[in-house]
Write an enzyme that holds these catalytic residues in place. Structure first.
Site, PDB file in Angstrom:
ATOM      1  NE  ARG A 149      45.246  69.871  16.292  1.00  0.00           N
ATOM      2  CZ  ARG A 149      45.548  68.600  16.122  1.00  0.00           C
ATOM      3  NH1 ARG A 149      46.437  68.266  15.200  1.00  0.00           N
ATOM      4  NH2 ARG A 149      44.959  67.661  16.842  1.00  0.00           N
TER       5      ARG A 149
ATOM      6  NE  ARG B  61      44.755  66.181   7.355  1.00  0.00           N
ATOM      7  CZ  ARG B  61      46.075  66.171   7.521  1.00  0.00           C
ATOM      8  NH1 ARG B  61      46.727  65.024   7.540  1.00  0.00           N
ATOM      9  NH2 ARG B  61      46.755  67.296   7.658  1.00  0.00           N
TER      10      ARG B  61
ATOM     11  NE  ARG C 162      49.906  71.261   7.051  1.00  0.00           N
ATOM     12  CZ  ARG C 162      50.375  70.273   7.817  1.00  0.00           C
ATOM     13  NH1 ARG C 162      50.308  70.355   9.122  1.00  0.00           N
ATOM     14  NH2 ARG C 162      50.911  69.203   7.268  1.00  0.00           N
TER      15      ARG C 162
ATOM     16  CD  GLU D 232      48.713  62.477  11.086  1.00  0.00           C
ATOM     17  OE1 GLU D 232      48.118  62.617  12.170  1.00  0.00           O
ATOM     18  OE2 GLU D 232      49.722  63.152  10.765  1.00  0.00           O
TER      19      GLU D 232
ATOM     20  CB  SER E 294      48.189  60.384  15.031  1.00  0.00           C
ATOM     21  OG  SER E 294      49.477  60.130  15.537  1.00  0.00           O
TER      22      SER E 294
END
Length: 447
Positions: free
Chosen positions: A285, A413, A300, A372, A375
């Site tokens: 990403r 994460r 990130r 987070e 999701s």
């Protein structure tokens, strides 16, 4: 993509649903849609009128010819009508892709149970869990204090082989190298997650391409709206040479993309549903718009690994599947003894294709907050309409499936959460019992 029939029948209701999402507005160019729809209706009505008139005139021409009477004027009128009809047909063919392009940029409508809110502050916590309060009660902070000042994962991981400097040297910012024990821990976590999802929850493990074409990304909603978030994979040729759109390839932002596209242009048997798929893959990403956010550590990254879950379901069962998939992600966190909470996203914080989303947020002691880690979303028929993914229902008619996706979990994460939550005062990391078989029985990771 939204059902165009819904927009035609009740445009005001659809616009009201879209307006619950966050700004900027509008998501739908109502004026452009209404104009195209009005033109489409007018042309279709006129085309039907022309055809009826041509049929009536042709019925007159035959008998007149048989009587030897002149038909030149009637023939000229028929030809003129034919020319107009052909022109209308050409314009109708142009309108359809224009409407399609317009709708491709419109997000999904939120489910009625989704709370209305502007941003993450409108999200609703559903429950929380921690090892010390396994009944779900938890405490105000999400976990019992460590008893000492926590170190963050950057400091803890550095002694175990987490190398940000080499990542920057090789690729640039937001890339990481892992060596030795930390690389082994990362691999163990991915294997552990796959085993839970396949052996306990019934998903079929898949290996998927990490590079996909534009059609695949359009099917799940990443294109055309989010092209800036993707990494293009340029094919061979001269440097700087433009690549035609139809040959464009992209690195996957998530394994959801190839997994969901398994059913593109397919009609599956109703008895085959639900289809439950999982895959461990890297995700790429560009993190467009995230400058200055989470620049320290692994939170990130441009490249990270994830174990993805996808379900293709009967429309009547997709919301049961959403709750089930959320529990499947929670099972990983519980097994790893990681405090977390489940949050229902509000309308202003939902993803483009989602009708309803739960986020799982893991507790990070060094940040003194939840972050987070998964999701889980029900896209209803939004992706299926783009994909033309259908099943044959009990009446023998083709009907759109519902698609769901969720992380089970983001591996990087999770690694961060294991380091921070299981750190010891001496800087070592206690390995959760469920993970020890994947690390040769090791109980602690030490520098």
């Amino acid at each position: 993509m939204l059902d165009i029939t819904l927009l035609r029948k009740d445009l005001a209701s659809a616009v009201a649903g879209l307006e619950k999402r966050k700004t900027p507005q509008p998501y739908l160019d109502v004026a452009a849609f209404s104009s195209l729809e009005a033109e489409r209706k007018r042309l279709q009505t006129r085309t039907e009128e022309i055809q009826a008139k041509r049929n009536a005139l042709n019925k007159q021409i035959g008998p007149l010819k048989a009587k030897g009477e002149p038909v030149d004027a009637l023939m000229a009128e028929v030809n003129a009508l034919k020319t107009e009809q052909e022109s209308s047909a050409v314009r109708l063919e142009q309108i359809q892709p224009e409407l399609h392009t317009l709708l491709m940029a419109v997000p999904n409508l939120p489910h009625a149970s989704v709370p209305v809110g502007e941003d993450e502050h409108g999200n609703v916590e559903m429950r929380r869990w921690s090892p010390e309060h396994a009944d779900g009660g938890g405490n105000g902070a999400g976990a019992m204090p460590l008893g000492f000042a926590p170190k963050d994962h950057v400091e803890l991981g550095g002694a175990l082989g987490l190398d940000f400097e080499t990542g920057v040297k090789l690729s640039g910012s937001r890339f990481t190298v892992m060596k030795g024990q930390i690389a082994r821990l990362h691999r163990a976590l991915a294997q552990f997650m796959l085993d839970i999802q396949t052996q306990q929850h019934g998903y079929t493990e898949c290996y998927v391409p990490y590079i996909v074409n534009g059609d695949t990304l359009r099917g799940t909603g990443q294109l055309p709206k989010f092209e800036g978030d993707l990494f293009a994979a340029r094919k061979g040729g001269q440097e700087g040479e433009a690549q035609p759109d139809h040959t464009a390839l992209y690195l996957i932002p998530t394994a959801e993309v190839p997994l969901t596209n398994f059913v593109r242009d397919e009609v599956v048997a109703e008895g085959a549903l639900p289809i439950k798929l999982t895959s461990h893959s890297p995700c790429f990403r560009s993190e467009a718009g995230s400058a200055g956010r989470d620049t320290r550590g692994m939170i990130r990254q441009h490249q990270f690994d994830k174990v993805e879950m996808v379900q293709i379901t009967h429309p009547d069962k997709s919301y049961d599947a959403l709750e089930e998939m959320t529990r499947h992600a929670e099972a990983v966190l519980k097994a790893l003894e990681l405090p977390y909470r489940v949050v229902l996203l509000c309308t202003g914080d939902m993803g483009f294709g989602s009708a309803k989303t739960y986020d799982l947020e893991v507790w990070l002691p060094a940040q003194d907050t939840y972050r987070e880690i998964s999701s889980v979303s029900n896209c209803e028929a939004f992706q299926a309409r783009r994909l033309q993914a259908r099943f044959k229902n009990a009446q023998g008619k083709n009907e759109l499936v519902h698609t769901l996706n969720g992380s089970g979990l983001a591996v990087g994460r999770t690694l961060v959460a294991v380091l921070e939550n299981h750190q010891q005062a001496d800087g070592s990391i206690k390995v959760p019992a469920a993970l020890r078989p994947y690390l040769g029985g090791l109980e602690f990771l030490k520098a």
